[in-house]
Design a protein around this motif. Structure first.
Motif: not given
Length: 722
Positions: A508, A511, A579, A608, A614, A633-635, A637
């Motif tokens: 994370m 990234r 991802r 997140h 997560i 807060r988006w991850v 994945i």
């Protein structure tokens, strides 16, 4: 004050006979097995203790020194050595007087000073509450016990005398001390085989906790009917006569039940007082082990034995070293007769446990058995406490280990292991070795394959099957009962969670840094070290784990770390769109939302969440619209190709409302190799019912197979995923 202060001048010689109080002379009479020179040491220890405790009184108003001397007398009655008795007399001096450990070592030797220090409670530390202080004090006592078993003997004697003089305490203090005695100290005495002290602690604790109940039961015991007394005498006479005719030297004694043993039996077995008392008990003490089995044959010839009630604790001793033959006979009045048969040495060990070791003049082997078993038990507790998070958690684990009911199991090599009742194959694995438990996958119980959750029974032979790739799962905690297993599993899970958190956090942060034209590898070391120091992270791994668990936002950390880099300048190898791939083995870092329950094959997104790490949602989840308001807060994945494990899913199934339908649906789910976690009715009328099934599946294909099998049933009107 310093040791050399005149106020602390310690008497170096024993006082005159006339100046010695009765309670000290009583101690000396109890310790008359010691040589004269050692008894003189006791008097000197009393003089030092009395001078140190001068002016201090107990709540009863007596001089404080009377308490430690009484503690020493309890131990003298158990036949303990002089060092233990001296340490008992001085056991409160380090805590409650200006005397230091160095003073005691100079006067009485390092061994006595070490014993006193081991018993001393932690009075200089500040705890959140009394419960935590007691737990931490217990942990320290345990560590001292591991160095010298005599520490716990002093502590038990200290508790026994406090219980004998509990009347001076307030009602609330009496209750608290009594509960602690029944939950901790009496079971420890039992675990160490010290039945005399255990019985008195239990009875005094019962009297303090439930005085009215104790008084009623005690009165009923004292006022036994004449018929019962005559029956006892007749049974004893018949047994004694038959043993004498066989020319078997023996001592026959009737066993008297205590109020506590009667109360617990009434409570546990839901029996009346008369039913509990309607059992006669005797103990036969003989010279040798062959005589034990000879005596068993004799008593079986007098009265018929009850089937399946014979126990041979001589061949397979209890974990605390206790040895005896137990049998139950059918008596002449229709009442059972409980008979215990043992040698004199076994009787000494049964009553005194580990203390019996010091009662032997030449250190005989019979005492060593109880002592070595106690040492092994304490060593196991010491090992488990190293991996325990808090003193309270450790104390709870010890309480679990103090359950007296045990099962005796065999390893493939014939070694005997004792575990608490209801132990599973997984408990056995951890009892063999922590590494065996951590890599266990299955067991063979009496040569038949069994799951790790299989409960074990006495006499079974257990072999553990391991695999290097195996590791503990969180659900293991649900079916282990021993403290050692619970501690080891928690410790390993924390370790695995930390590793997963570091890996996810690294991904994370890299990234987020990639979006700012840099990466962790390119950051100046000084800047990274400065950030860690400023935010009090001991190492980079701690920061990465904190990010993964949602306690820090990767974008904010990246913004600070990349402050001198040109914004939005992408380097060739920075891949912001990469991802995080879920393998199914992540623990504590990635969780699956219960609102939409994603499974492999679903389109997903990660959110997140602070403190949770997560949280994975399906893209079609109704809550996703709300999450769009916080894009930071988006991850990104997705599912790894090698994803494995069981994932939660829920089905709404509409069926005909008639008997047997639920069983048909459950069987169809089972045939599709899916586990059912929960079933609940959503709607129900005369003809139809809507049922929610919470199940476990491996992916969307597996879920489709489950639904296909359910639809084939004639009683099912519809099935859909919730």
């Amino acid at each position: 004050m310093s040791p050399g202060d005149p106020a602390l001048a310690l008497p170096l010689t024993a006082p005159d006979e006339d100046a010695v109080p009765d309670y000290v002379q009583s101690l000396e009479r109890a310790a008359n097995y010691l040589p004269q020179a050692q008894r003189a040491q006791l008097r000197r220890a009393w003089a030092v203790g009395a001078a140190a405790h001068a002016g201090q009184t107990r709540k009863s108003g007596e001089p404080y020194i009377t308490h430690p001397v009484a503690v020493a007398q309890v131990l003298a009655e158990q036949g303990l050595d002089v060092e233990t008795l001296v340490a008992a007399i001085l056991h409160d001096t380090i805590e409650d007087t200006p005397l230091s450990r160095q003073d005691l070592a100079a006067q009485f030797g390092e061994t006595v000073a070490g014993l006193v220090d081991g018993v001393t409670k932690l009075d200089k530390l500040h705890f959140a509450d009394r419960q935590e202080a007691a737990a931490e004090s217990f942990r320290k006592m345990l560590l001292a016990m591991s160095r010298d078993l005599r520490v716990i003997l002093i502590k038990l004697a200290d508790r026994l005398h406090n219980m004998r003089t509990l009347g001076a305490q307030s009602a609330e203090a009496r209750r608290r001390i009594a509960v602690e005695t029944l939950e901790i100290f009496a079971p420890i005495a039992q675990r160490l085989g010290m039945n005399l002290i255990k019985s008195e602690l239990q009875d005094l604790g019962f009297r303090a906790l439930h005085p009215w109940r104790h008084a009623v039961i005690e009165k009923r015991i004292r006022s036994q009917p004449v018929v019962r007394r005559e029956a006892l005498a007749q049974i004893e006479a018949r047994l004694a006569q038959k043993l004498a005719l066989e020319k078997l030297p023996h001592r026959l004694v009737g066993r008297i039940k205590t109020p506590w043993s009667i109360y617990t039996k009434m409570h546990a077995e839901n029996r009346s007082f008369d039913q509990v008392m309607d059992v006669f008990g005797y103990r036969v003490i003989v010279d040798s082990v062959p005589d034990c089995y000879h005596a068993l044959g004799v008593v079986h010839s007098v009265y018929k034995p009850l089937d399946a009630r014979f126990r041979d604790f001589i061949a397979i001793p209890k974990a605390n070293g206790y040895q005896s033959l137990h049998t139950v006979l059918f008596g002449p009045y229709g009442s059972p007769i409980e008979v215990q048969i043992r040698t004199r040495e076994m009787d000494l060990v049964a009553e005194r446990g580990v203390a019996a070791h010091w009662a032997y003049k030449h250190g005989g082997d019979a005492g060593n058995s109880a002592q070595s078993r106690a040492s092994a038990w304490i060593a196991g507790l010491v090992e488990s406490q190293r991996g325990t998070g808090s003193s309270l958690e450790f104390l709870e684990n010890v309480k679990v280990d103090l359950f007296p009911d045990e099962v005796y199991l065999f390893s493939p090599k014939g070694d005997i292991l004792s575990l608490p009742r209801n132990s599973t194959a997984l408990d056995f694995a951890y009892a063999v070795h922590t590494d065996v438990g951590n890599h266990a996958v299955a067991a063979r119980v009496d040569r038949k394959l069994a799951p790790l959750r299989a409960q074990l029974a006495s006499g079974q032979t257990v072999e553990i099957i391991t695999a290097k790739s195996a590791s503990p799962a969180p659900q293991w905690l649900e079916y282990v009962v021993t403290g050692k297993a619970r501690t080891a599993i928690r410790q390993q899970l924390k370790h695995l969670e930390h590793e997963d958190a570091v890996r996810v956090g690294h991904h994370m942060l890299d990234r987020a840094l990639g979006e700012r034209g840099t990466s962790l590898d390119r950051l100046p070391l000084a800047r990274l070290d400065g950030y860690l120091a400023e935010n009090r992270f001991p190492r980079l791994e701690a920061l990465l784990a904190d990010i993964a668990l949602g306690n820090r936002m990767p974008t904010q950390v990246a913004l600070t770390l990349a402050q001198e880099q040109p914004p939005n300048l992408l380097q060739p190898d920075a891949v912001p769109g990469e991802r995080i791939l879920i393998t199914g083995s992540e623990r504590g870092v990635i969780s699956f939302a219960q609102c939409c329950m994603p499974i492999p094959g679903d389109e997903i997104m990660g959110y997140h969440s602070a403190g949770k790490g997560i949280v994975v949602h399906r893209l079609e989840c109704p809550n996703v619209a709300e999450f769009r308001k916080s894009p930071e807060r988006w991850v990104a994945i997705g599912w790894d190709r090698a994803v494995s494990g069981d994932f939660d899913a829920a089905l709404r199934i509409e069926v005909e409302n008639r008997p047997g339908v639920l069983a048909q649906v459950a069987a169809a789910i089972a045939h599709a190799e899916s586990n059912i976690d929960r079933v609940e009715y959503l709607e129900r009328d005369t003809h139809t019912a809507a049922i929610r099934f919470s199940i476990e599946v491996s992916d969307r294909k597996h879920l489709a197979e489950v639904m296909r099998r359910i639809r084939r049933l004639g009683v099912v009107h519809g099935v859909g995923r919730l």
